[in-house]
Design a protein around this motif. Structure first.
Motif, PDB file in Angstrom:
ATOM      1  N   LYS A  10      63.924  51.320 146.446  1.00  0.00           N
ATOM      2  CA  LYS A  10      63.055  50.858 147.533  1.00  0.00           C
ATOM      3  C   LYS A  10      61.674  51.518 147.474  1.00  0.00           C
ATOM      4  O   LYS A  10      60.644  50.859 147.673  1.00  0.00           O
ATOM      5  CB  LYS A  10      63.732  51.129 148.887  1.00  0.00           C
ATOM      6  CG  LYS A  10      63.040  50.488 150.077  1.00  0.00           C
ATOM      7  CD  LYS A  10      64.020  50.290 151.229  1.00  0.00           C
ATOM      8  CE  LYS A  10      64.554  51.593 151.776  1.00  0.00           C
ATOM      9  NZ  LYS A  10      63.610  52.224 152.734  1.00  0.00           N
ATOM     10  N   ASP A  11      61.632  52.803 147.179  1.00  0.00           N
ATOM     11  CA  ASP A  11      60.350  53.504 147.115  1.00  0.00           C
ATOM     12  C   ASP A  11      59.501  52.986 145.969  1.00  0.00           C
ATOM     13  O   ASP A  11      58.272  52.845 146.108  1.00  0.00           O
ATOM     14  CB  ASP A  11      60.573  55.013 146.950  1.00  0.00           C
ATOM     15  CG  ASP A  11      61.170  55.650 148.190  1.00  0.00           C
ATOM     16  OD1 ASP A  11      61.119  55.019 149.268  1.00  0.00           O
ATOM     17  OD2 ASP A  11      61.705  56.769 148.086  1.00  0.00           O
TER      18      ASP A  11
ATOM     19  N   SER B 194      60.817  46.364 151.581  1.00  0.00           N
ATOM     20  CA  SER B 194      60.762  47.743 151.063  1.00  0.00           C
ATOM     21  C   SER B 194      60.233  48.725 152.109  1.00  0.00           C
ATOM     22  O   SER B 194      60.397  49.939 151.962  1.00  0.00           O
ATOM     23  CB  SER B 194      59.882  47.803 149.814  1.00  0.00           C
ATOM     24  OG  SER B 194      58.508  47.707 150.129  1.00  0.00           O
TER      25      SER B 194
ATOM     26  N   ARG C  77      58.143  49.574 146.966  1.00  0.00           N
ATOM     27  CA  ARG C  77      57.093  49.721 147.977  1.00  0.00           C
ATOM     28  C   ARG C  77      55.749  50.036 147.317  1.00  0.00           C
ATOM     29  O   ARG C  77      54.724  49.425 147.645  1.00  0.00           O
ATOM     30  CB  ARG C  77      57.466  50.829 148.959  1.00  0.00           C
ATOM     31  CG  ARG C  77      56.431  51.065 150.058  1.00  0.00           C
ATOM     32  CD  ARG C  77      56.844  52.238 150.922  1.00  0.00           C
ATOM     33  NE  ARG C  77      58.156  52.037 151.497  1.00  0.00           N
ATOM     34  CZ  ARG C  77      58.983  53.014 151.853  1.00  0.00           C
ATOM     35  NH1 ARG C  77      58.624  54.273 151.659  1.00  0.00           N
ATOM     36  NH2 ARG C  77      60.166  52.744 152.379  1.00  0.00           N
ATOM     37  N   GLU C  78      55.746  50.952 146.381  1.00  0.00           N
ATOM     38  CA  GLU C  78      54.485  51.334 145.736  1.00  0.00           C
ATOM     39  C   GLU C  78      54.008  50.256 144.763  1.00  0.00           C
ATOM     40  O   GLU C  78      52.838  49.861 144.771  1.00  0.00           O
ATOM     41  CB  GLU C  78      54.662  52.664 144.997  1.00  0.00           C
ATOM     42  CG  GLU C  78      53.387  53.147 144.320  1.00  0.00           C
ATOM     43  CD  GLU C  78      53.549  54.503 143.657  1.00  0.00           C
ATOM     44  OE1 GLU C  78      52.606  54.926 142.959  1.00  0.00           O
ATOM     45  OE2 GLU C  78      54.629  55.128 143.816  1.00  0.00           O
TER      46      GLU C  78
END
Length: 388
Positions: free
Chosen positions: A89-90, A274, A93-94
């Motif tokens: 997820k991280d 995310s 997100r980025e």
């Protein structure tokens, strides 16, 4: 070129043949893939006619116990997909956030580009197939298409519904690698041609599977991030083929702009998933959240509540479908230039084909320089092409 358009009876014949193959499918993973095909085939029959076709799951599952096993396995696959999204997820997100910044600016500018008259999108049957065959020949796919349509394997959707946004569906039998696709009522216009290109992309992708077709279909249908990549790539190559060869180029640019806006929405949706707090991913295996909770959560990050509400309530956000279409567009964009320059035999495309059914690994993207920065460079060229 003569295309044999399939009838409802042809679909029923496919179903009868498939039900006769049930005994050949022994292992659990094989049954999962085969039942997926059967379910899609039943669905195709029921939208190919105004009359309902009764589904008797006993013909396929033999008993209720097998049907319950199938449903539990399907639920397990969905949880695995959710779990893999949660694990990275991280990263999403980025990575998606950086791409979204580039995409958003271009989409706003493209919305102001004048559109062509939709009445000019009609081709007629002869021109429709001339253009289709010319493009497929350009990328070495014409012989496979001719073989594919030598049998009744292209079907039309008949049933209408006011809220129905159906465009196409591909079905694939892992037992004998037979495939077919269903499209909305063929109008022999650019939209229908675009759907043909997309769905035939799935046919090629599935029929060219190396290794176990059951395992590949399960991954394709339930677990991979990349089942839409080849079809999205063919879409981009097709629209550029039209523009480069001055074939309905203005209409092709309009279609390209439509796709930018649609792909931006998929990207936005996947990015928003995310951003969700971990508490909504039950044990990292299942996403549990209401529309209202989702909207309130997103308003922590975005000031335009009206936009968020429209995305959630009108587009019916879905983690699985939105995420695979999002990464379908991203990978298609990364692969566009090497494939256009060197064809489908280029090493970038061959390398991708080897990993497309494997679990998502962000290292693959970074090791191959499929970065947001390089995505932005290709995206800018696509946008400039539409503005010419």
């Amino acid at each position: 070129m003569e295309i044999i358009t399939g009838s409802r009876e042809d679909l029923i014949d496919m179903l009868d043949d498939a039900l006769g193959q049930v005994g050949q499918v022994k292992k659990r993973e094989q049954k999962m893939a085969f039942y997926n095909f059967i379910g899609n085939l039943y669905g195709s029959i029921n939208v190919n006619s105004e009359e309902n076709y009764p589904i008797d799951y006993k013909d396929c599952f033999r008993n209720r116990r097998n049907f319950v096993k199938f449903m539990k396995q399907a639920d397990l696959y969905e949880k695995r997909f959710c779990s893999r999204f949660y694990d990275y997820k991280d990263f999403h997100r980025e990575y998606l956030g950086d791409i979204l910044v580039e995409y958003g600016e271009h989409v706003q500018n493209l919305k102001d580009v004048p559109c062509s008259d939709e009445e000019t999108w009609y081709l007629g049957k002869e021109k429709f197939f001339d253009i289709l065959c010319g493009f497929l020949e350009e990328y070495g796919l014409l012989d496979q298409f001719k073989e594919f349509v030598s049998k009744p394997r292209v079907f039309s959707k008949i049933k209408k519904h006011p809220s129905d946004d159906f465009s196409g569906l591909t079905i694939f039998n892992p037992v004998n690698r037979d495939a077919a696709f269903l499209v909305k009522d063929p109008d022999y216009d650019l939209d229908t041609l675009f759907i043909y290109i997309h769905e035939f992309g799935h046919v090629v992708d599935l029929q060219n599977i190396e290794g176990d077709p059951y395992q590949a279909l399960n991954s394709y249908a339930y677990m991979s991030n990349y089942p839409e990549v080849f079809s999205k790539l063919l879409e981009k190559l097709f629209l550029q083929y039209l523009i480069d060869n001055n074939i309905m180029s203005e209409q092709a640019k309009d279609k390209y702009i439509d796709q930018f806006i649609i792909n931006h929405d998929f990207l936005m949706s996947s990015y928003m998933f995310s951003l969700l707090d971990d508490k909504y991913y039950r044990g990292g295996k299942e996403l549990i959240i209401s529309d209202e909770q989702f909207i309130n959560e997103m308003c922590r990050y975005f000031s335009n509540r009206e936009l968020i509400e429209s995305l959630v309530k009108e587009d019916n956000l879905n983690l699985f479908s939105d995420h695979i279409y999002c990464y379908g567009d991203i990978m298609a964009t990364h692969l566009l230039e090497p494939v256009k320059a060197c064809g489908l035999g280029c090493h970038e495309f061959r390398d991708f084909q080897k990993i497309r059914f494997q679990p998502f690994d962000p290292e693959y993207l970074l090791d191959h320089d499929y970065t947001p920065e390089n995505f932005a460079k290709v995206l800018k060229k696509e946008v400039e092409l539409c503005k010419k």
